[in-house]
Design a protein around this motif. Structure first.
Motif, PDB file in Angstrom:
ATOM      1  N   PRO A   1       8.435  -9.275   3.866  1.00  0.00           N
ATOM      2  CA  PRO A   1       9.350  -9.523   4.998  1.00  0.00           C
ATOM      3  C   PRO A   1       8.670  -9.401   6.370  1.00  0.00           C
ATOM      4  O   PRO A   1       8.996 -10.149   7.288  1.00  0.00           O
ATOM      5  CB  PRO A   1      10.428  -8.436   4.815  1.00  0.00           C
ATOM      6  CG  PRO A   1      10.405  -8.116   3.360  1.00  0.00           C
ATOM      7  CD  PRO A   1       8.959  -8.227   2.959  1.00  0.00           C
ATOM      8  N   VAL A   2       7.730  -8.472   6.507  1.00  0.00           N
ATOM      9  CA  VAL A   2       6.986  -8.358   7.772  1.00  0.00           C
ATOM     10  C   VAL A   2       6.189  -9.644   8.008  1.00  0.00           C
ATOM     11  O   VAL A   2       6.217 -10.228   9.099  1.00  0.00           O
ATOM     12  CB  VAL A   2       6.010  -7.152   7.758  1.00  0.00           C
ATOM     13  CG1 VAL A   2       5.238  -7.081   9.073  1.00  0.00           C
ATOM     14  CG2 VAL A   2       6.739  -5.837   7.490  1.00  0.00           C
ATOM     15  N   LEU A   3       5.502 -10.095   6.964  1.00  0.00           N
ATOM     16  CA  LEU A   3       4.676 -11.303   7.085  1.00  0.00           C
ATOM     17  C   LEU A   3       5.540 -12.523   7.419  1.00  0.00           C
ATOM     18  O   LEU A   3       5.174 -13.346   8.265  1.00  0.00           O
ATOM     19  CB  LEU A   3       3.884 -11.538   5.785  1.00  0.00           C
ATOM     20  CG  LEU A   3       2.943 -10.403   5.358  1.00  0.00           C
ATOM     21  CD1 LEU A   3       2.263 -10.741   4.029  1.00  0.00           C
ATOM     22  CD2 LEU A   3       1.880 -10.112   6.421  1.00  0.00           C
TER      23      LEU A   3
ATOM     24  N   PHE B   1      -2.384  -1.259   7.551  1.00  0.00           N
ATOM     25  CA  PHE B   1      -2.718  -2.694   7.492  1.00  0.00           C
ATOM     26  C   PHE B   1      -2.869  -3.314   8.879  1.00  0.00           C
ATOM     27  O   PHE B   1      -2.946  -4.528   9.019  1.00  0.00           O
ATOM     28  CB  PHE B   1      -1.656  -3.459   6.686  1.00  0.00           C
ATOM     29  CG  PHE B   1      -0.320  -3.594   7.382  1.00  0.00           C
ATOM     30  CD1 PHE B   1      -0.059  -4.670   8.209  1.00  0.00           C
ATOM     31  CD2 PHE B   1       0.664  -2.628   7.228  1.00  0.00           C
ATOM     32  CE1 PHE B   1       1.163  -4.785   8.862  1.00  0.00           C
ATOM     33  CE2 PHE B   1       1.883  -2.735   7.875  1.00  0.00           C
ATOM     34  CZ  PHE B   1       2.134  -3.822   8.685  1.00  0.00           C
TER      35      PHE B   1
ATOM     36  N   LEU C   1      -2.432  -0.439  -1.535  1.00  0.00           N
ATOM     37  CA  LEU C   1      -1.861  -1.780  -1.375  1.00  0.00           C
ATOM     38  C   LEU C   1      -2.359  -2.776  -2.419  1.00  0.00           C
ATOM     39  O   LEU C   1      -1.659  -3.730  -2.731  1.00  0.00           O
ATOM     40  CB  LEU C   1      -2.139  -2.333   0.033  1.00  0.00           C
ATOM     41  CG  LEU C   1      -1.160  -1.793   1.070  1.00  0.00           C
ATOM     42  CD1 LEU C   1      -1.715  -0.553   1.721  1.00  0.00           C
ATOM     43  CD2 LEU C   1      -0.803  -2.832   2.098  1.00  0.00           C
TER      44      LEU C   1
ATOM     45  N   ASP D   1       5.928  -5.385  -0.651  1.00  0.00           N
ATOM     46  CA  ASP D   1       6.996  -4.972   0.260  1.00  0.00           C
ATOM     47  C   ASP D   1       6.705  -5.348   1.714  1.00  0.00           C
ATOM     48  O   ASP D   1       7.563  -5.189   2.583  1.00  0.00           O
ATOM     49  CB  ASP D   1       7.236  -3.459   0.149  1.00  0.00           C
ATOM     50  CG  ASP D   1       8.165  -3.105  -1.005  1.00  0.00           C
ATOM     51  OD1 ASP D   1       8.941  -3.989  -1.435  1.00  0.00           O
ATOM     52  OD2 ASP D   1       8.120  -1.955  -1.483  1.00  0.00           O
ATOM     53  N   LEU D   2       5.504  -5.815   1.960  1.00  0.00           N
ATOM     54  CA  LEU D   2       5.172  -6.300   3.310  1.00  0.00           C
ATOM     55  C   LEU D   2       5.584  -7.759   3.517  1.00  0.00           C
ATOM     56  O   LEU D   2       5.501  -8.266   4.639  1.00  0.00           O
ATOM     57  CB  LEU D   2       3.669  -6.174   3.573  1.00  0.00           C
ATOM     58  CG  LEU D   2       3.185  -4.791   4.000  1.00  0.00           C
ATOM     59  CD1 LEU D   2       1.671  -4.778   4.062  1.00  0.00           C
ATOM     60  CD2 LEU D   2       3.771  -4.432   5.369  1.00  0.00           C
TER      61      LEU D   2
ATOM     62  N   GLU E   1       3.050  -2.972  -5.322  1.00  0.00           N
ATOM     63  CA  GLU E   1       4.385  -3.028  -4.713  1.00  0.00           C
ATOM     64  C   GLU E   1       4.320  -2.818  -3.198  1.00  0.00           C
ATOM     65  O   GLU E   1       5.031  -3.464  -2.428  1.00  0.00           O
ATOM     66  CB  GLU E   1       5.274  -1.926  -5.321  1.00  0.00           C
ATOM     67  CG  GLU E   1       6.119  -2.379  -6.470  1.00  0.00           C
ATOM     68  CD  GLU E   1       7.062  -3.512  -6.118  1.00  0.00           C
ATOM     69  OE1 GLU E   1       7.046  -4.497  -6.865  1.00  0.00           O
ATOM     70  OE2 GLU E   1       7.786  -3.447  -5.112  1.00  0.00           O
ATOM     71  N   LYS E   2       3.465  -1.896  -2.796  1.00  0.00           N
ATOM     72  CA  LYS E   2       3.365  -1.551  -1.379  1.00  0.00           C
ATOM     73  C   LYS E   2       2.944  -2.767  -0.543  1.00  0.00           C
ATOM     74  O   LYS E   2       3.341  -2.891   0.614  1.00  0.00           O
ATOM     75  CB  LYS E   2       2.343  -0.413  -1.223  1.00  0.00           C
ATOM     76  CG  LYS E   2       2.372   0.294   0.096  1.00  0.00           C
ATOM     77  CD  LYS E   2       1.475   1.529   0.047  1.00  0.00           C
ATOM     78  CE  LYS E   2       1.403   2.242   1.373  1.00  0.00           C
ATOM     79  NZ  LYS E   2       0.570   3.464   1.315  1.00  0.00           N
TER      80      LYS E   2
END
Lengths: 136, 136
Positions: B91-93, B18, B65, B88-89, B84-85
């Motif tokens: 928190p990064v965002l 990504f 994704l 699960d991003l 889901e993948k």
């Protein structure tokens, strides 16, 4: 690559400052691996081209993420050090590590590192930060 | 752009999946803004070119994704949904949002959003997730 307009969007801002692939890898080298010199960055396994490395280091400095200073042990060489703005990226980097460790089948993240990233994050961030002194 | 070798490094993996600027902006559109259609992505203020949009959507699908499905209301059009993948991003965002809000002088992140990102993160993540149903 077409320019992305900055319109107050946090992702556009982040992409503009560290969203370039090479910039992120240099930040990884500096913040996570504690690398300090041009030669150390050149030696990374991704084999960054020297002109790209020089360009991205200059941009990271210009954007306030790193400082460049004369090496007191060798006046002909330079040391690169993270600034607060780069150290404040540690939580972003840790979240990326956790995400990749979950989905990358050949992830090289050590289990103990991952455990600390999940269970003792504040301590891990402090430990990484403590590796740098006189940060401006 | 020179290919970055994947060598078990979590950043190389994340960048491969990504880390492209446009991929991240499409993920933002899907996960944070709840956009679902090609037309909605095209309308984003960054004016992504249609060939780039089609290419990145295909790559995000290929990398697990997002999913593409026929729109039950209009069989000639498609809906894109996060997997889901991608969720699960979140928190990064969110960490990227917090970092940009701190350093971007013209940040457009609403104060209340930022407060929740810092003080009620679990609830905020759950709320974003709850916006998507039947995620695979």
């Amino acid at each position: 690559m077409k320019k992305i307009e900055h319109v107050g969007c946090p992702f556009n801002y982040a992409l503009g400052v560290f969203g370039d692939k090479w910039s992120l890898l240099i930040l990884r080298d500096i913040v996570i691996y504690g690398k300090k010199t041009y030669t150390e960055f050149s030696d990374s396994r991704e084999c960054i081209a020297t002109n790209v490395l020089a360009d991205r280091l200059a941009k990271l400095e210009e954007n306030g993420l790193i400082t460049k200073m004369k090496d007191p042990q060798n006046r002909r060489s330079y040391l690169y050090q993270p600034r607060e703005k780069a150290l404040d990226l540690i939580p972003v980097l840790i979240e990326m590590i956790c995400w990749s460790a979950k989905y990358d089948e050949i992830s090289g993240v050590p289990k103990e590192y991952l455990r600390r990233a999940n269970e003792e994050r504040t301590g891990l961030i402090k430990e990484i930060r403590d590796g740098f002194t006189n940060v401006v």
